[in-house]
Design a protein around this motif. Structure first.
Motif, PDB file in Angstrom:
ATOM      1  N   ALA A 234      12.031  -6.860  10.426  1.00 43.47           N
ATOM      2  CA  ALA A 234      10.936  -6.923   9.452  1.00 43.47           C
ATOM      3  C   ALA A 234      10.225  -5.570   9.311  1.00 43.47           C
ATOM      4  N   GLY A 235      10.753  -4.569  10.046  1.00 42.13           N
ATOM      5  CA  GLY A 235      10.166  -3.233   9.964  1.00 42.13           C
ATOM      6  C   GLY A 235       8.837  -3.101  10.683  1.00 42.13           C
ATOM      7  N   GLU A 236       8.562  -4.054  11.553  1.00 36.37           N
ATOM      8  CA  GLU A 236       7.288  -4.004  12.299  1.00 36.37           C
ATOM      9  C   GLU A 236       7.482  -3.343  13.656  1.00 36.37           C
ATOM     10  N   GLU A 237       6.394  -2.820  14.191  1.00 36.92           N
ATOM     11  CA  GLU A 237       6.463  -2.198  15.511  1.00 36.92           C
ATOM     12  C   GLU A 237       6.504  -3.290  16.588  1.00 36.92           C
ATOM     13  N   VAL A 238       7.342  -3.088  17.587  1.00 37.31           N
ATOM     14  CA  VAL A 238       7.431  -4.071  18.680  1.00 37.31           C
ATOM     15  C   VAL A 238       6.312  -3.793  19.693  1.00 37.31           C
ATOM     16  N   PRO A 239       5.452  -4.792  19.960  1.00 38.96           N
ATOM     17  CA  PRO A 239       4.376  -4.588  20.948  1.00 38.96           C
ATOM     18  C   PRO A 239       4.945  -4.658  22.366  1.00 38.96           C
ATOM     19  N   VAL A 240       5.424  -3.509  22.850  1.00 39.57           N
ATOM     20  CA  VAL A 240       6.161  -3.462  24.131  1.00 39.57           C
ATOM     21  C   VAL A 240       5.341  -4.046  25.286  1.00 39.57           C
ATOM     22  N   ARG A 241       4.043  -3.757  25.315  1.00 39.97           N
ATOM     23  CA  ARG A 241       3.218  -4.232  26.435  1.00 39.97           C
ATOM     24  C   ARG A 241       3.076  -5.755  26.425  1.00 39.97           C
ATOM     25  N   ASP A 242       2.814  -6.304  25.235  1.00 35.68           N
ATOM     26  CA  ASP A 242       2.676  -7.762  25.135  1.00 35.68           C
ATOM     27  C   ASP A 242       3.997  -8.486  25.399  1.00 35.68           C
ATOM     28  N   VAL A 243       5.100  -7.919  24.884  1.00 37.28           N
ATOM     29  CA  VAL A 243       6.417  -8.530  25.128  1.00 37.28           C
ATOM     30  C   VAL A 243       6.703  -8.516  26.635  1.00 37.28           C
ATOM     31  N   SER A 244       6.457  -7.362  27.268  1.00 33.05           N
ATOM     32  CA  SER A 244       6.692  -7.244  28.720  1.00 33.05           C
ATOM     33  C   SER A 244       5.864  -8.258  29.494  1.00 33.05           C
TER      34      SER A 244
END
Length: 364
Positions: A234-244
């Motif tokens: 979707a061209g959105e930035e992945v929230p690495v901290r929240d995903v982790s």
């Protein structure tokens, strides 16, 4: 203290060449040579690379351990070595070295189980293990709930992972997030700044009909990877901290919930957590919180003793000597799938005098 067994332990089941020396339940030396950097560019452990690294590191690491402990090889009461489970080629290097040293020094040889060693290492930190001991072992290759009434002879598996181990899931999600290898420490770091409730990732095998003590992380891993892919598409930035943080929470939630349940069901009032993933700060914190609420004492060794090391092998070896268990024979072999129900591999017959074995036998 002098009458407690002095044992050297060798651990080569994966990518760490570990040599530990223990007197009874006292740690004297814990020398480690890691080949993790050599595997990082491949994104995982390469067995052949690991085996060669063990071969190069073995003698210097043993010499460093003896020096650190301030003991001479001839003072040892036994040599212990991980006989399995692990990578076959890597295990063979350790087993061969242990046989050579035991034979040359005229000392008994003990081929021990990698998982039982992870439990026994806690004796070096918190004194003798209670009997029975409930252990949650979580590492790159294993996620298991084990009940042991005697660490040298009786380890009963209550549950295990049916697909990916927890550590493998960490590595794979770190790879999807482009965080490098190994994944555990780096996800732990990012998760500290993220929201564990940001994304509702699935909790595997927690339904009413699911096996009470088994683990599954494959579905979670796929769910997280798909979530990340959808964001990127979707061209959105992945929230690495929240995903982790959300991924990590899903893993440790299931691990601690099942471990506490097993303690309650079996009437065991304490829990030992070991293995590489036990170094995870969130697992430690949540386990402490849930054990306290359930009136269970928690025993977790310090970080360095959670990851693979020689001290844990020496600790179990010392226990074997102290309890007068039969040493392994010269035909001891590495067994990459050694069952956890075998804490050690005893020889077919007891020989007090190691040198009764003729040299022909050693090479046959």
């Amino acid at each position: 203290m002098a009458d407690e067994p002095l044992v050297l332990g060798i651990e080569t089941s994966c990518d760490e060449t570990g040599v530990g020396i223990v007197r009874g339940t006292t740690l004297l030396a814990d020398a480690v040579a890691s080949s993790v950097d050599e595997h990082a560019r491949f994104g995982g452990v390469v067995p052949e690379v690991a085996s060669r690294a063990h071969l190069e590191a073995m003698v210097p690491t043993i010499e460093r351990a003896l020096e650190d402990a301030g003991v001479s090889a001839k003072d040892l009461d036994g040599i212990a070595v991980t006989a399995g489970p692990g990578l076959a080629g890597a295990l063979l290097v350790g087993v061969s070295a242990a046989k050579a040293y035991a034979y040359a020094l005229g000392k008994p040889l003990y081929g021990v189980n990698h998982l039982a060693s992870h439990i026994c290492v806690d004796q070096l930190e918190h004194g003798p293990l209670p009997e029975p001991t409930m252990a949650l072992l979580v590492s790159g290759g294993h996620s298991s709930l084990l009940l042991s009434s005697d660490i040298t002879s009786d380890v009963r598996p209550l549950g295990a992972t049916i697909d990916d181990a927890a550590g493998e899931a960490f590595d794979k999600i770190a790879r999807v997030l482009n965080l490098g290898f190994p994944g555990g420490p780096v996800i732990d770091r990012y998760a500290k700044e993220g929201d564990p409730a940001a994304i509702a990732f699935p909790r595997g095998l927690t339904g009413p009909r699911d096996p009470a003590y088994d683990f599954s992380f494959s579905g979670l891993k796929t769910a997280v990877a798909r979530w990340i892919e959808a964001k990127r598409a979707a061209g959105e930035e992945v929230p690495v901290r929240d995903v982790s943080a959300s991924f990590q929470e899903a893993v440790v939630d299931v691990l601690t919930r099942k471990a506490v349940r097993a303690c309650r069901d079996e009437g065991v009032d304490h829990l030992m957590i070991g293995g590489g993933v036990a170094a995870n700060s969130r697992l430690r914190a949540l386990a402490a919180e849930r054990c306290e609420a359930a009136g269970i004492r928690l025993r977790v060794p310090r970080m360095k003793l959670c990851t693979d090391n020689g001290a844990m092998v020496a600790a179990l070896g010392a226990e074997m000597v102290a309890r007068n268990r039969t040493p392994s024979g010269w035909d001891l072999s590495a067994d990459s799938s050694l069952p956890v129900t075998d804490p050690h591999v005893p020889g077919s017959h007891h020989h007090d005098h190691v040198h009764e074995v003729s040299k022909e036998n050693l090479y046959s």
